[in-house]
Design a protein around this motif. Sequence first.
Motif, PDB file in Angstrom:
ATOM      1  N   ALA A 475       0.825  -1.209   0.000  1.00 49.64           N
ATOM      2  CA  ALA A 475       0.000   0.000   0.000  1.00 49.64           C
ATOM      3  C   ALA A 475       0.854   1.251   0.000  1.00 49.64           C
ATOM      4  O   ALA A 475       0.328   2.364  -0.024  1.00 49.64           O
ATOM      5  N   ASP A 476       2.180   1.065   0.022  1.00 45.65           N
ATOM      6  CA  ASP A 476       3.107   2.194  -0.037  1.00 45.65           C
ATOM      7  C   ASP A 476       4.082   1.968  -1.178  1.00 45.65           C
ATOM      8  O   ASP A 476       4.125   0.896  -1.771  1.00 45.65           O
ATOM      9  N   SER A 477       4.862   2.984  -1.484  1.00 46.49           N
ATOM     10  CA  SER A 477       5.872   2.870  -2.529  1.00 46.49           C
ATOM     11  C   SER A 477       7.230   3.275  -1.977  1.00 46.49           C
ATOM     12  O   SER A 477       7.379   4.406  -1.486  1.00 46.49           O
ATOM     13  N   PRO A 478       8.230   2.407  -2.051  1.00 47.75           N
ATOM     14  CA  PRO A 478       9.569   2.798  -1.597  1.00 47.75           C
ATOM     15  C   PRO A 478      10.166   3.916  -2.442  1.00 47.75           C
ATOM     16  O   PRO A 478      11.081   4.606  -1.998  1.00 47.75           O
ATOM     17  N   TRP A 479       9.621   4.123  -3.644  1.00 53.11           N
ATOM     18  CA  TRP A 479      10.117   5.189  -4.505  1.00 53.11           C
ATOM     19  C   TRP A 479       9.638   6.564  -4.033  1.00 53.11           C
ATOM     20  O   TRP A 479      10.350   7.560  -4.205  1.00 53.11           O
ATOM     21  N   TYR A 480       8.434   6.611  -3.479  1.00 50.95           N
ATOM     22  CA  TYR A 480       7.826   7.891  -3.136  1.00 50.95           C
ATOM     23  C   TYR A 480       7.227   7.824  -1.723  1.00 50.95           C
ATOM     24  O   TYR A 480       6.129   7.264  -1.535  1.00 50.95           O
ATOM     25  N   PRO A 481       7.898   8.373  -0.725  1.00 49.86           N
ATOM     26  CA  PRO A 481       7.416   8.285   0.666  1.00 49.86           C
ATOM     27  C   PRO A 481       6.052   8.918   0.898  1.00 49.86           C
ATOM     28  O   PRO A 481       5.357   8.552   1.855  1.00 49.86           O
ATOM     29  N   THR A 482       5.620   9.861   0.051  1.00 50.56           N
ATOM     30  CA  THR A 482       4.334  10.535   0.270  1.00 50.56           C
ATOM     31  C   THR A 482       3.202   9.883  -0.510  1.00 50.56           C
ATOM     32  O   THR A 482       2.104  10.436  -0.598  1.00 50.56           O
ATOM     33  N   MET A 483       3.436   8.708  -1.061  1.00 52.93           N
ATOM     34  CA  MET A 483       2.443   8.052  -1.908  1.00 52.93           C
ATOM     35  C   MET A 483       1.769   6.899  -1.166  1.00 52.93           C
ATOM     36  O   MET A 483       2.409   6.138  -0.439  1.00 52.93           O
ATOM     37  N   ARG A 484       0.466   6.770  -1.408  1.00 51.05           N
ATOM     38  CA  ARG A 484      -0.304   5.629  -0.927  1.00 51.05           C
ATOM     39  C   ARG A 484      -0.933   4.939  -2.134  1.00 51.05           C
ATOM     40  O   ARG A 484      -1.417   5.609  -3.049  1.00 51.05           O
ATOM     41  N   LEU A 485      -0.908   3.606  -2.137  1.00 47.25           N
ATOM     42  CA  LEU A 485      -1.411   2.835  -3.268  1.00 47.25           C
ATOM     43  C   LEU A 485      -2.745   2.178  -2.926  1.00 47.25           C
ATOM     44  O   LEU A 485      -2.911   1.613  -1.846  1.00 47.25           O
ATOM     45  N   PHE A 486      -3.668   2.248  -3.889  1.00 42.75           N
ATOM     46  CA  PHE A 486      -4.966   1.575  -3.779  1.00 42.75           C
ATOM     47  C   PHE A 486      -5.071   0.615  -4.967  1.00 42.75           C
ATOM     48  O   PHE A 486      -5.031   1.048  -6.117  1.00 42.75           O
ATOM     49  N   ARG A 487      -5.225  -0.671  -4.701  1.00 47.75           N
ATOM     50  CA  ARG A 487      -5.134  -1.690  -5.737  1.00 47.75           C
ATOM     51  C   ARG A 487      -6.468  -2.384  -6.002  1.00 47.75           C
ATOM     52  O   ARG A 487      -7.223  -2.669  -5.086  1.00 47.75           O
ATOM     53  N   GLN A 488      -6.698  -2.681  -7.283  1.00 52.46           N
ATOM     54  CA  GLN A 488      -7.837  -3.518  -7.651  1.00 52.46           C
ATOM     55  C   GLN A 488      -7.638  -4.934  -7.106  1.00 52.46           C
ATOM     56  O   GLN A 488      -6.535  -5.482  -7.181  1.00 52.46           O
ATOM     57  N   GLU A 489      -8.708  -5.531  -6.617  1.00 47.30           N
ATOM     58  CA  GLU A 489      -8.687  -6.939  -6.254  1.00 47.30           C
ATOM     59  C   GLU A 489      -9.137  -7.800  -7.416  1.00 47.30           C
ATOM     60  O   GLU A 489      -8.641  -8.907  -7.615  1.00 47.30           O
ATOM     61  N   GLN A 490     -10.104  -7.277  -8.195  1.00 48.25           N
ATOM     62  CA  GLN A 490     -10.628  -7.988  -9.358  1.00 48.25           C
ATOM     63  C   GLN A 490     -10.348  -7.175 -10.616  1.00 48.25           C
ATOM     64  O   GLN A 490     -10.415  -5.949 -10.605  1.00 48.25           O
ATOM     65  N   PHE A 491     -10.042  -7.880 -11.705  1.00 45.18           N
ATOM     66  CA  PHE A 491      -9.742  -7.204 -12.960  1.00 45.18           C
ATOM     67  C   PHE A 491     -10.894  -6.308 -13.393  1.00 45.18           C
ATOM     68  O   PHE A 491     -12.053  -6.726 -13.431  1.00 45.18           O
ATOM     69  N   GLY A 492     -10.549  -5.071 -13.712  1.00 47.09           N
ATOM     70  CA  GLY A 492     -11.524  -4.135 -14.248  1.00 47.09           C
ATOM     71  C   GLY A 492     -12.501  -3.574 -13.239  1.00 47.09           C
ATOM     72  O   GLY A 492     -13.345  -2.747 -13.589  1.00 47.09           O
ATOM     73  N   ASP A 493     -12.418  -3.999 -11.980  1.00 46.52           N
ATOM     74  CA  ASP A 493     -13.376  -3.554 -10.968  1.00 46.52           C
ATOM     75  C   ASP A 493     -12.798  -2.382 -10.186  1.00 46.52           C
ATOM     76  O   ASP A 493     -12.014  -2.555  -9.258  1.00 46.52           O
ATOM     77  N   TRP A 494     -13.230  -1.172 -10.586  1.00 44.88           N
ATOM     78  CA  TRP A 494     -12.783   0.021  -9.882  1.00 44.88           C
ATOM     79  C   TRP A 494     -13.702   0.383  -8.723  1.00 44.88           C
ATOM     80  O   TRP A 494     -13.370   1.240  -7.902  1.00 44.88           O
ATOM     81  N   SER A 495     -14.875  -0.255  -8.655  1.00 42.93           N
ATOM     82  CA  SER A 495     -15.852   0.144  -7.641  1.00 42.93           C
ATOM     83  C   SER A 495     -15.329  -0.090  -6.226  1.00 42.93           C
ATOM     84  O   SER A 495     -15.489   0.774  -5.346  1.00 42.93           O
ATOM     85  N   ALA A 496     -14.704  -1.240  -5.990  1.00 38.15           N
ATOM     86  CA  ALA A 496     -14.171  -1.527  -4.656  1.00 38.15           C
ATOM     87  C   ALA A 496     -13.023  -0.580  -4.320  1.00 38.15           C
ATOM     88  O   ALA A 496     -12.878  -0.132  -3.173  1.00 38.15           O
ATOM     89  N   VAL A 497     -12.213  -0.264  -5.318  1.00 39.49           N
ATOM     90  CA  VAL A 497     -11.107   0.682  -5.120  1.00 39.49           C
ATOM     91  C   VAL A 497     -11.658   2.043  -4.708  1.00 39.49           C
ATOM     92  O   VAL A 497     -11.184   2.672  -3.749  1.00 39.49           O
ATOM     93  N   MET A 498     -12.681   2.511  -5.431  1.00 43.56           N
ATOM     94  CA  MET A 498     -13.221   3.839  -5.162  1.00 43.56           C
ATOM     95  C   MET A 498     -13.919   3.909  -3.810  1.00 43.56           C
ATOM     96  O   MET A 498     -13.897   4.952  -3.146  1.00 43.56           O
ATOM     97  N   GLU A 499     -14.519   2.815  -3.390  1.00 41.75           N
ATOM     98  CA  GLU A 499     -15.135   2.810  -2.071  1.00 41.75           C
ATOM     99  C   GLU A 499     -14.063   2.904  -0.982  1.00 41.75           C
ATOM    100  O   GLU A 499     -14.232   3.617   0.016  1.00 41.75           O
ATOM    101  N   GLU A 500     -12.936   2.225  -1.208  1.00 42.60           N
ATOM    102  CA  GLU A 500     -11.826   2.325  -0.265  1.00 42.60           C
ATOM    103  C   GLU A 500     -11.259   3.745  -0.243  1.00 42.60           C
ATOM    104  O   GLU A 500     -10.949   4.295   0.826  1.00 42.60           O
ATOM    105  N   VAL A 501     -11.131   4.343  -1.417  1.00 44.05           N
ATOM    106  CA  VAL A 501     -10.637   5.720  -1.511  1.00 44.05           C
ATOM    107  C   VAL A 501     -11.619   6.681  -0.842  1.00 44.05           C
ATOM    108  O   VAL A 501     -11.220   7.583  -0.093  1.00 44.05           O
ATOM    109  N   ARG A 502     -12.910   6.494  -1.112  1.00 45.24           N
ATOM    110  CA  ARG A 502     -13.923   7.365  -0.503  1.00 45.24           C
ATOM    111  C   ARG A 502     -13.850   7.306   1.019  1.00 45.24           C
ATOM    112  O   ARG A 502     -13.882   8.339   1.700  1.00 45.24           O
ATOM    113  N   SER A 503     -13.737   6.102   1.554  1.00 50.29           N
ATOM    114  CA  SER A 503     -13.675   5.940   3.005  1.00 50.29           C
ATOM    115  C   SER A 503     -12.427   6.611   3.580  1.00 50.29           C
ATOM    116  O   SER A 503     -12.492   7.298   4.608  1.00 50.29           O
TER     117      SER A 503
END
Length: 515
Positions: A475-503
């Motif tokens: 969920a982090d990037s060693p390249w960029y300390p100020t970055m947080r990563l949000f990943r898809q669990e299922q191919f093409g499914d952005w809905s779960a990602v966006m709900e995590e981002v919204r929360s």
Amino acid sequence: MRAEAIAAYRDGSDRVAEAGLQHILSSAANDLAVLEAALKIAIERHRIADAVSLARRAVTVAPERGDIHNTLGAALLAAKEADEAVTALTRAVELTPNSGDAWFNLGCAQQALGDKAAALKSYRKAQELEPEKITIINNLGVILRELGEIEESALCFENARKIAPQDVRILRNLAHSYRLCGRMDDALRHLDQAVAIDPDNAGARFSRATTLLMSGDYGRGWDEYEWCWQAEGGKPRSLPQPRWDGLPDRAQTLLLYHDQGYGDTIQFSRFIAQARERMGRVIVECPERLAKLMRTVDGVDEVVTSTKNLSFDTHSPIISLGRLIDARLETVGTGVPYMRADTAQIQEWASRLREPGMRVGLVWAGNPRQPRDRVRSTELAALAPLGTVKSVSLYILQKEPGPGRKDLQNPPPGLNLIDLGKDVGDFATTAALIHRLDLLITVDTVTAHLAGAIGCPVWTLLSREADWRWLVDRADSPWYPTMRLFRQEQFGDWSAVMEEVRSALEELARGYRSL
């Protein structure tokens, strides 16, 4: 007449061949034997336009011949006329339902149109008819992977490997599916086999490089990464001076040049300061849009937009610095920020961005010409849940004109947006704007790298098929300390990602409101 027409068409000269083709289409237009013979020659010599013309004529002469409809469909597909190809191939399978080749070609045409579900059905039918044909199994495995059926895709390629254990294409595809399953050791094992079979296969070498890098094995990954030039159809700049070998020489001037994507250049520029420690002088050549920003990078003595009449001793693409500096996972994040926004431009944006609440920038689409854009980008509608978060002002950073802008013609209800696209100019201007935001939310585009390079908060949204640089299950990037990563669990499914981002945004905004 037949012999003359075919002989003229078979001639290697384009002029004579064209004359022969016209002879056939005018004087032997209804002679099926002549048309089929000429069609065979056209296919053998990759004369695609000729093949389409001849096959169209042959279909009118023998409309009930499924094999000719199949040939027409294949020629239309080669000519990138996928719509017409589907029509011809649909007729082909109606006339010859037991032709595995016709079903396979129909699947290819449907896949070219983006109709993956239909392509899957056609490939399954083709495999049912020809269960051991490698091209069919390979395409079936690929479409399964694109549909998110990763385990079945891997099984498909495993079956193909048993039939053709020396097929490098199958080994690469199997490794790709294993990588998406998180089975990195299995992926590397099959890529090692592919390279052992064909050591000069650039695609296999580059796949192994990105798999090693994704696994965090930078020690072995950087050397293999040099195969990117051959694998992606390019090559390092051809210059009379020698390529830099990484060895120090304080008497020499080093030229570093932008030769990949903007994001790559921004990411690898962190190593310029270390290169400068080894050399007497460093010049960077890059496009004008990037030049002002590159002048802020530590270690850069001069920035140019052309190498014409430029004096230097040795050179290297910027993306080769990872190998030349011998960068390691544990240290790539040191020295961030290594790019800086202009103070005056920051103040200009400060005077403009006066909306209440948290200032959040949005980017949902990347460059459509980028090979991976179809999986990394999304649509504005996917960001609709962010409109429910209170005390947040949402700013559009999609450059105008540019990808994703068409979504603004019909924005999702409740998503109140402030459009800054027309004001997003060069990267220095964008950097200053990002600096005035409290947060940038973006898919995997150059803006993610830019925000990370200047040390600003950024949330990067990653598809299930994320790039090597974001590693695995982090969920982090060693390249960029100020970055947080949000990943898809299922191919093409952005809905779960966006709900995590919204929360997460709701929680962040709540803290902001309490200040």
